[in-house]
Scaffold this motif. Structure first.
Motif, mmCIF file in Angstrom:
data_model
loop_
_atom_site.group_PDB
_atom_site.id
_atom_site.type_symbol
_atom_site.label_atom_id
_atom_site.label_comp_id
_atom_site.label_asym_id
_atom_site.label_seq_id
_atom_site.Cartn_x
_atom_site.Cartn_y
_atom_site.Cartn_z
ATOM 1 N N TRP A 56 -20.582 -3.835 23.995
ATOM 2 C CA TRP A 56 -19.214 -3.849 23.486
ATOM 3 C C TRP A 56 -18.239 -3.139 24.419
ATOM 4 O O TRP A 56 -17.039 -3.420 24.400
ATOM 5 N N LEU A 57 -18.718 -2.227 25.224
ATOM 6 C CA LEU A 57 -17.831 -1.423 26.058
ATOM 7 C C LEU A 57 -17.003 -2.295 26.998
ATOM 8 O O LEU A 57 -17.527 -3.177 27.671
ATOM 9 N N GLY A 58 -15.709 -2.033 27.012
ATOM 10 C CA GLY A 58 -14.805 -2.759 27.901
ATOM 11 C C GLY A 58 -14.295 -4.078 27.351
ATOM 12 O O GLY A 58 -13.427 -4.699 27.969
ATOM 13 N N LYS A 59 -14.798 -4.517 26.203
ATOM 14 C CA LYS A 59 -14.342 -5.787 25.638
ATOM 15 C C LYS A 59 -12.984 -5.630 24.964
ATOM 16 O O LYS A 59 -12.711 -4.627 24.308
ATOM 17 N N ARG A 60 -12.130 -6.654 25.155
ATOM 18 C CA ARG A 60 -10.870 -6.721 24.409
ATOM 19 C C ARG A 60 -11.165 -7.398 23.083
ATOM 20 O O ARG A 60 -11.695 -8.511 23.037
ATOM 21 N N VAL A 61 -10.828 -6.716 22.002
ATOM 22 C CA VAL A 61 -11.182 -7.209 20.680
ATOM 23 C C VAL A 61 -9.960 -7.208 19.776
ATOM 24 O O VAL A 61 -8.965 -6.525 20.023
ATOM 25 N N GLY A 62 -10.065 -7.968 18.705
ATOM 26 C CA GLY A 62 -9.045 -7.965 17.671
ATOM 27 C C GLY A 62 -9.704 -8.078 16.319
ATOM 28 O O GLY A 62 -10.790 -8.658 16.190
ATOM 29 N N GLY A 63 -9.072 -7.513 15.316
ATOM 30 C CA GLY A 63 -9.632 -7.582 13.976
ATOM 31 C C GLY A 63 -8.971 -6.588 13.061
ATOM 32 O O GLY A 63 -7.864 -6.097 13.332
ATOM 33 N N VAL A 64 -9.659 -6.274 11.979
ATOM 34 C CA VAL A 64 -9.111 -5.439 10.913
ATOM 35 C C VAL A 64 -9.868 -4.127 10.825
ATOM 36 O O VAL A 64 -11.098 -4.090 10.947
ATOM 37 N N VAL A 65 -9.130 -3.043 10.631
ATOM 38 C CA VAL A 65 -9.728 -1.747 10.285
ATOM 39 C C VAL A 65 -9.144 -1.318 8.950
ATOM 40 O O VAL A 65 -8.017 -1.686 8.600
ATOM 41 N N MET A 125 0.826 -1.207 0.000
ATOM 42 C CA MET A 125 0.000 0.000 0.000
ATOM 43 C C MET A 125 0.860 1.257 0.000
ATOM 44 O O MET A 125 0.598 2.216 -0.724
ATOM 45 N N LEU A 126 1.890 1.243 0.834
ATOM 46 C CA LEU A 126 2.746 2.423 0.930
ATOM 47 C C LEU A 126 3.532 2.640 -0.352
ATOM 48 O O LEU A 126 3.704 3.770 -0.816
ATOM 49 N N LYS A 127 4.005 1.542 -0.957
ATOM 50 C CA LYS A 127 4.773 1.655 -2.191
ATOM 51 C C LYS A 127 3.918 2.212 -3.325
ATOM 52 O O LYS A 127 4.401 2.956 -4.175
ATOM 53 N N SER A 128 2.638 1.851 -3.328
ATOM 54 C CA SER A 128 1.746 2.332 -4.381
ATOM 55 C C SER A 128 1.329 3.778 -4.176
ATOM 56 O O SER A 128 0.759 4.408 -5.073
ATOM 57 N N GLY A 129 1.578 4.308 -2.956
ATOM 58 C CA GLY A 129 1.176 5.675 -2.656
ATOM 59 C C GLY A 129 -0.296 5.821 -2.354
ATOM 60 O O GLY A 129 -0.829 6.931 -2.294
ATOM 61 N N ARG A 130 -0.992 4.679 -2.133
ATOM 62 C CA ARG A 130 -2.436 4.741 -1.929
ATOM 63 C C ARG A 130 -2.824 5.216 -0.537
ATOM 64 O O ARG A 130 -3.952 5.630 -0.328
ATOM 65 N N ALA A 131 -1.918 5.111 0.433
ATOM 66 C CA ALA A 131 -2.333 5.415 1.799
ATOM 67 C C ALA A 131 -1.176 5.976 2.608
ATOM 68 O O ALA A 131 -0.093 5.414 2.625
ATOM 69 N N SER A 132 -1.411 7.099 3.277
ATOM 70 C CA SER A 132 -0.445 7.609 4.243
ATOM 71 C C SER A 132 -0.803 7.133 5.649
ATOM 72 O O SER A 132 0.031 7.174 6.550
ATOM 73 N N GLU A 133 -2.051 6.689 5.822
ATOM 74 C CA GLU A 133 -2.497 6.125 7.102
ATOM 75 C C GLU A 133 -3.253 4.827 6.796
ATOM 76 O O GLU A 133 -4.482 4.774 6.828
ATOM 77 N N PRO A 134 -2.506 3.767 6.482
ATOM 78 C CA PRO A 134 -3.133 2.532 6.015
ATOM 79 C C PRO A 134 -3.848 1.774 7.125
ATOM 80 O O PRO A 134 -3.665 2.030 8.313
ATOM 81 N N GLY A 135 -4.659 0.816 6.706
ATOM 82 C CA GLY A 135 -5.346 -0.054 7.647
ATOM 83 C C GLY A 135 -4.539 -1.303 7.942
ATOM 84 O O GLY A 135 -3.415 -1.470 7.472
ATOM 85 N N GLY A 136 -5.142 -2.192 8.707
ATOM 86 C CA GLY A 136 -4.475 -3.437 9.090
ATOM 87 C C GLY A 136 -5.136 -4.037 10.309
ATOM 88 O O GLY A 136 -6.247 -3.656 10.689
ATOM 89 N N GLU A 137 -4.437 -4.970 10.957
ATOM 90 C CA GLU A 137 -5.013 -5.630 12.108
ATOM 91 C C GLU A 137 -4.567 -4.979 13.415
ATOM 92 O O GLU A 137 -3.487 -4.392 13.491
ATOM 93 N N MET A 138 -5.407 -5.099 14.421
ATOM 94 C CA MET A 138 -5.092 -4.520 15.734
ATOM 95 C C MET A 138 -5.759 -5.351 16.819
ATOM 96 O O MET A 138 -6.674 -6.131 16.590
ATOM 97 N N VAL A 139 -5.281 -5.138 18.043
ATOM 98 C CA VAL A 139 -5.901 -5.671 19.258
ATOM 99 C C VAL A 139 -5.989 -4.539 20.259
ATOM 100 O O VAL A 139 -5.052 -3.741 20.396
ATOM 101 N N GLY A 140 -7.129 -4.428 20.935
ATOM 102 C CA GLY A 140 -7.293 -3.376 21.930
ATOM 103 C C GLY A 140 -8.600 -3.514 22.681
ATOM 104 O O GLY A 140 -9.251 -4.568 22.631
ATOM 105 N N THR A 141 -8.983 -2.447 23.385
ATOM 106 C CA THR A 141 -10.179 -2.446 24.228
ATOM 107 C C THR A 141 -11.169 -1.401 23.733
ATOM 108 O O THR A 141 -10.782 -0.261 23.444
#
Length: 300
Positions: A69-78, A41-57
């Motif tokens: 949903w409040l307070g749940k620890r979740v993981g997935g893609v944005v 994505m970065l090489k193509s210049g399509r995104a300066s703030e790309p998406g991907g996977e994360m884990v958080g609350t």
């Protein structure tokens, strides 16, 4: 909040915390993943703030989203701006982490695990069969090695670009390790390919009669159809995206299977963690294909 902007050299900057809109979750991240797709994505210049996977609350919900949903620890893609201390996520694209699951293990599984399990399943891997996994030291590949074994494969072989990864791949459960530069004499019932390019043709050639080749890489490659006919070989493409949009129940079943495999110690995710202010080092590790397992940044 802190976030990373990719304009040439990755830059850690301050920005406003986003607010959850209709149908959205606001997640305070713990870890975010770094993988080859981000580099593309970065090489193509399509995104300066790309998406991907994360884990958080989950710390806030937007209109139309249950307060449960409040307070749940979740993981997935944005889909954008994942490299931040707070991100906006769609409920359909995240899953709750089971109690006791380490954040790094969770991050390795929520995307890379889905890809690995889906690709192995797409190959129809059956008990007693032999499986070859390319990119076997990658974030998805090292899990595919373990998943193939857990599903009953009698022999699992990993293929890697650098021979110094062989010990790591064997530690993940491979019976043997091949390099991309040596001839592949053995024949396999299933080949799961995470590289693409010229390895597609080599992978198809390495199939036994009735063998199945599964491609999940965006690396391209071509197949000579005539090479499939005599031995009744098949070639299948795999992507999580279409399943998530059209068959979410399949994704949910894969997630449940992955959490059980993790709980039963049939898979042990490997990961390399960097501090949030070291994105360039994390990207360099992935770009040079020196990573063993999933690469990630700890945001907090």
């Amino acid at each position: 909040m802190r976030k990373i902007r990719f304009t040439g050299t990755p830059e850690l900057v301050d920005g406003p915390r986003p607010e959850a809109g209709a149908g959205q979750l606001l997640v305070r991240t713990e870890l975010v993943g770094v993988h080859v797709g981000v580099l593309r994505m970065l090489k193509s210049g399509r995104a300066s703030e790309p998406g991907g996977e994360m884990v958080g609350t989950v710390v806030a919900v937007g209109p139309g989203v249950s307060d449960s949903w409040l307070g749940k620890r979740v993981g997935g893609v944005v889909f954008e701006a994942v490299y931040a201390e707070y991100v906006l996520a769609a409920p359909a694209l995240v899953t709750e982490l089971p109690a006791g699951v380490d954040a790094a293990d969770g991050l390795a599984v929520v995307r890379g695990g889905l890809v690995a399990l889906g690709a192995v399943r797409a190959g129809g891997c059956a008990a007693g069969e032999s499986v070859l996994v390319t990119a076997a030291a990658s974030g998805s590949g090292h899990l595919a090695v373990q998943i193939a074994r857990a599903l009953g494969a009698a022999r699992v072989v990993g293929a890697v670009g650098a021979t110094d990864k062989a010990g790591f791949v064997r530690d993940c459960g491979a019976d043997a390790v091949l390099s991309y530069t040596e001839p592949w004499q053995e024949r396999f019932d299933v080949v799961v390919d995470g590289v693409g390019g010229e390895l597609v043709g080599r992978g198809v050639a390495a199939l036994a009669p009735h063998g199945r080749f599964v491609a999940y890489s965006a690396g391209g490659g071509t197949v000579e159809v005539g090479s499939l006919l005599a031995d009744l070989k098949t070639v299948t493409g795999f992507s999580v995206g279409l399943l998530a949009r059209t068959e979410p129940e399949v994704i949910e079943s894969y997630r449940a299977e992955l959490w059980k495999l993790l709980a039963d110690n049939h898979i042990r995710p490997r990961h390399v963690e960097f501090a949030f202010d070291r994105p360039a080092a994390a990207l360099e590790l992935v770009a040079t294909r020196r990573n063993r397992g999933r690469v990630m940044l700890r945001t907090g």
